[in-house]
Scaffold this motif. Structure first.
Motif, PDB file in Angstrom:
ATOM      1  N   THR A   1       1.295  -1.013  -0.348  1.00  0.00           N
ATOM      2  CA  THR A   1       0.108   0.215  -0.140  1.00  0.00           C
ATOM      3  C   THR A   1       1.032   0.958   0.135  1.00  0.00           C
ATOM      4  O   THR A   1       1.594   1.040   0.865  1.00  0.00           O
ATOM      5  CB  THR A   1      -1.130   0.072   0.918  1.00  0.00           C
ATOM      6  N   ASP A   2       0.144   2.386   0.067  1.00  0.00           N
ATOM      7  CA  ASP A   2       0.909   3.526  -0.562  1.00  0.00           C
ATOM      8  C   ASP A   2       0.765   4.215   0.934  1.00  0.00           C
ATOM      9  O   ASP A   2       1.992   5.476   1.666  1.00  0.00           O
ATOM     10  CB  ASP A   2       0.312   5.108  -1.521  1.00  0.00           C
TER      11      ASP A   2
ATOM     12  N   TYR B   1      -1.907  -1.032  10.879  1.00  0.00           N
ATOM     13  CA  TYR B   1      -1.954  -1.089  10.103  1.00  0.00           C
ATOM     14  C   TYR B   1      -1.102  -1.193   8.535  1.00  0.00           C
ATOM     15  O   TYR B   1      -0.034  -2.338   7.982  1.00  0.00           O
ATOM     16  CB  TYR B   1      -3.499  -0.979   9.182  1.00  0.00           C
TER      17      TYR B   1
ATOM     18  N   ASN C   1      -5.495   4.443  -2.596  1.00  0.00           N
ATOM     19  CA  ASN C   1      -7.421   3.494  -2.875  1.00  0.00           C
ATOM     20  C   ASN C   1      -7.369   2.906  -3.828  1.00  0.00           C
ATOM     21  O   ASN C   1      -7.637   4.030  -4.710  1.00  0.00           O
ATOM     22  CB  ASN C   1      -7.681   4.331  -1.963  1.00  0.00           C
TER      23      ASN C   1
ATOM     24  N   ARG D   1     -19.846   1.366   1.601  1.00  0.00           N
ATOM     25  CA  ARG D   1     -20.089   1.974   2.997  1.00  0.00           C
ATOM     26  C   ARG D   1     -20.790   2.723   2.871  1.00  0.00           C
ATOM     27  O   ARG D   1     -22.521   2.623   2.882  1.00  0.00           O
ATOM     28  CB  ARG D   1     -19.316   2.546   3.951  1.00  0.00           C
TER      29      ARG D   1
ATOM     30  N   ARG E   1      -7.390  10.584  -0.749  1.00  0.00           N
ATOM     31  CA  ARG E   1      -7.218   9.839  -1.264  1.00  0.00           C
ATOM     32  C   ARG E   1      -6.769   9.613  -3.261  1.00  0.00           C
ATOM     33  O   ARG E   1      -7.438  10.026  -3.777  1.00  0.00           O
ATOM     34  CB  ARG E   1      -8.404   9.049  -0.987  1.00  0.00           C
TER      35      ARG E   1
ATOM     36  N   ARG F   1     -10.842   9.572  12.569  1.00  0.00           N
ATOM     37  CA  ARG F   1     -10.265   8.527  12.443  1.00  0.00           C
ATOM     38  C   ARG F   1      -9.177   8.872  13.725  1.00  0.00           C
ATOM     39  O   ARG F   1      -8.735   9.689  12.757  1.00  0.00           O
ATOM     40  CB  ARG F   1      -9.435   7.655  11.522  1.00  0.00           C
TER      41      ARG F   1
ATOM     42  N   HIS G   1      -5.772  10.277  11.407  1.00  0.00           N
ATOM     43  CA  HIS G   1      -6.373  10.187  10.166  1.00  0.00           C
ATOM     44  C   HIS G   1      -4.671  11.184   9.397  1.00  0.00           C
ATOM     45  O   HIS G   1      -5.139  12.210   9.331  1.00  0.00           O
ATOM     46  CB  HIS G   1      -7.050  11.004  10.329  1.00  0.00           C
TER      47      HIS G   1
HETATM   48  O1  DAU Z   1      -3.598   3.347   0.318  1.00  0.00           O
HETATM   49  C1  DAU Z   1      -4.693   2.240   0.192  1.00  0.00           C
HETATM   50  C2  DAU Z   1      -5.474   2.571   1.419  1.00  0.00           C
HETATM   51  O2  DAU Z   1      -6.647   2.248   1.050  1.00  0.00           O
HETATM   52  C3  DAU Z   1      -5.222   0.240   1.911  1.00  0.00           C
HETATM   53  O3  DAU Z   1      -4.326  -0.152   1.847  1.00  0.00           O
HETATM   54  C4  DAU Z   1      -6.363   0.166   2.609  1.00  0.00           C
HETATM   55  O4  DAU Z   1      -6.111  -1.429   2.292  1.00  0.00           O
HETATM   56  C5  DAU Z   1      -7.683   0.696   2.363  1.00  0.00           C
HETATM   57  O5  DAU Z   1      -8.611   0.144   3.558  1.00  0.00           O
HETATM   58  C6  DAU Z   1      -7.574   2.084   2.173  1.00  0.00           C
HETATM   59  O6  DAU Z   1      -7.240   2.271   3.539  1.00  0.00           O
HETATM   60  P1  DAU Z   1      -7.612   4.046   4.422  1.00  0.00           P
HETATM   61  O7  DAU Z   1      -7.896   4.139   5.186  1.00  0.00           O
HETATM   62  O8  DAU Z   1      -7.242   5.296   3.068  1.00  0.00           O
HETATM   63  O9  DAU Z   1      -9.463   3.239   3.177  1.00  0.00           O
HETATM   64  P2  DAU Z   1     -11.580   3.648   4.283  1.00  0.00           P
HETATM   65  O10 DAU Z   1     -12.012   3.078   2.836  1.00  0.00           O
HETATM   66  O11 DAU Z   1     -11.161   3.374   5.685  1.00  0.00           O
HETATM   67  O12 DAU Z   1     -11.132   4.920   4.317  1.00  0.00           O
HETATM   68  C7  DAU Z   1     -10.998   6.443   2.931  1.00  0.00           C
HETATM   69  C8  DAU Z   1     -10.974   7.643   3.822  1.00  0.00           C
HETATM   70  O13 DAU Z   1     -12.525   7.696   3.852  1.00  0.00           O
HETATM   71  C9  DAU Z   1     -10.054   7.559   4.463  1.00  0.00           C
HETATM   72  O14 DAU Z   1      -9.701   9.145   4.552  1.00  0.00           O
HETATM   73  C10 DAU Z   1     -11.481   7.610   5.995  1.00  0.00           C
HETATM   74  C11 DAU Z   1     -12.903   8.436   5.600  1.00  0.00           C
HETATM   75  N1  DAU Z   1     -13.931   7.689   5.937  1.00  0.00           N
HETATM   76  C12 DAU Z   1     -13.970   6.305   6.115  1.00  0.00           C
HETATM   77  C13 DAU Z   1     -15.027   5.265   6.734  1.00  0.00           C
HETATM   78  C14 DAU Z   1     -15.327   4.338   6.363  1.00  0.00           C
HETATM   79  C15 DAU Z   1     -14.932   8.574   5.909  1.00  0.00           C
HETATM   80  O15 DAU Z   1     -15.365   9.600   5.660  1.00  0.00           O
HETATM   81  N2  DAU Z   1     -16.065   7.344   6.471  1.00  0.00           N
HETATM   82  C16 DAU Z   1     -16.286   6.286   6.684  1.00  0.00           C
HETATM   83  O16 DAU Z   1     -17.271   5.892   7.066  1.00  0.00           O
END
Ligand code: DAU
Ligand code: NAD
Length: 331
Positions: free
Chosen positions: A120-121, A147, A176, A190, A211, A270, A273
């Protein structure tokens, strides 16, 4: 080619198996997957009968040794992959991402097997919103979460096994991913499934976090380019110039689903974050001639919304338990 795919029942791994069965008639695929909460054999239903599926753990050294002995190439996707989960309980991340990778590396070392490591990045930490630089293979490692630190540890094991033992490995660090078969705990699915359920999407903090989105098909075509043509010992960054902030993504999902653009809730941020990820993939593009096919994020997202609408039977069993977990986190 006999190909062992770890984590092939997860999001990116299952798409990789579909892609391989579709485009590579010469490849025999074996999937090794523990079917954790994130793995689902139903994600492999379209290719059932054309692959061998083994339910098992990548930390099970005798099992891994047997499967690696029968493979020409190993592609290692299996991981604990969700940052929010790693903040609640880091142990499975250490176990799977570090010990699991170690177990695979020892097996490919014994058998002289070609190995590609999916990463991952996030190993590079995060960037400021106004930073003119993006991540390159030379960016120092600086992971923020349990992670990303376990993924960084796994990458460093691979580099050491290449240098110390001559293991025939390559590494890719991707941004991502989005697309079909992504678990509903992740940001985009989600929010799409919340809207389908009449629930308002949830934005962490200010929503300014950026992202660098890439369609999962483009990630997987890059992985094949690296398996085919990548130089042993090298790291390739995979990205499609898809930077978007979270607020804009939520608003686009609402627009694509016919809702008012402001029909979402702001929830607790988070902890720790990361602010921004951004990939410079010029090495992959110039050296291996790779280019992404999904040039429009809006079109890719619209197709993803349609996929979740049409495949409720796939995601519905996970939805309530996932949202119940978020309720306890205030997110
Ligand atoms: O960058 C690559 C990574 O991208 C991968 O290595 C990880 O396995 C993958 O889960 C992902 O990590 P993130 O933490 O960036 O992904 P996530 O989908 O959990 O969240 C994306 C962004 O959205 C992050 O800034 C948090 C935000 N978020 C997430 C959720 C679940 C929200 O604002 N609301 C939410 O309900
Ligand atoms: P995922 O959580 O959807 O799938 C992980 C799969 O691994 C599941 O099928 C699970 O059952 C399996 N697994 C977990 N622990 C295991 C173990 N101990 N033994 C065997 N199988 C096990 O993850 P994903 O999003 O598809 O990510 C796949 C890989 O890509 C990971 O290595 C991740 O770090 C990396 N990656 C993900 C993204 C992304 O945006 N999702 C981006 C860059 C890199």
């Amino acid at each position: 080619m006999r190909l062992l795919v770890t984590g092939g029942a997860g999001f990116i791994g299952s798409n990789f198996v579909h892609h391989t069965i579709r485009d590579r008639a010469d490849v025999q695929v074996t999937v090794l997957d523990a079917l954790t909460y994130a793995g689902d054999e139903a994600s492999l239903a379209p290719v059932a009968g054309r692959i061998t599926f083994v339910q098992g753990d990548i930390t099970d050294a005798p099992l891994v040794d047997r499967l690696v002995a029968d493979a020409d190439v190993v592609v290692h996707f299996a991981a604990e992959s969700h940052n929010d989960n790693s903040l609640e309980n880091p142990w499975p991340f250490v176990q799977t991402n570090v010990i699991g990778t170690y177990t695979l590396l020892e097996a490919v070392r014994r058998h002289g097997t070609r190995y590609h490591h999916i990463s991952t990045d996030e190993v590079y930490g995060d960037l400021e919103l106004d930073d003119p630089d993006r991540f390159t293979p030379e960016t120092p490692y600086n992971p923020s979460s349990p992670y990303s630190s376990t993924k960084a540890a796994s990458d460093l094991l691979v580099r050491a096994w290449v240098r110390s033992f001559g293991v025939q490995a390559t590494i890719s660090n991707c941004s991502n991913n989005y697309g079909p078969y992504q678990h509903v705990e992740k940001f985009i699915p989600r929010q799409i499934t919340n809207v389908i359920d009449g629930v308002r999407p949830k934005l962490y903090g200010t929503g300014e976090n950026v992202r660098d989105w890439i369609h999962v098909e483009d990630h997987n075509s890059a992985v094949w380019a690296i398996i085919d043509k990548g130089r042993i010992g090298e790291t390739y960054l995979i990205g499609a110039d898809g930077e978007q902030n979270n607020k804009d993504v939520i608003e686009l999902i609402l627009e694509l689903t016919g809702q008012p653009r402001d029909a979402y809730d702001r929830v607790n941020d988070r902890p720790g974050h990361d602010m921004r990820y951004a990939i410079d993939s010029s090495k992959l593009r110039t050296e291996l001639g790779w280019a992404p096919q999904f040039s429009s994020f809006q079109d890719g997202l619209a197709a993803t919304v349609a996929w979740y609408r049409e495949n409720e039977a796939w995601w519905r069993p996970q939805k309530d338990a996932t949202e119940a977990k978020y309720v306890t986190l205030g997110r």
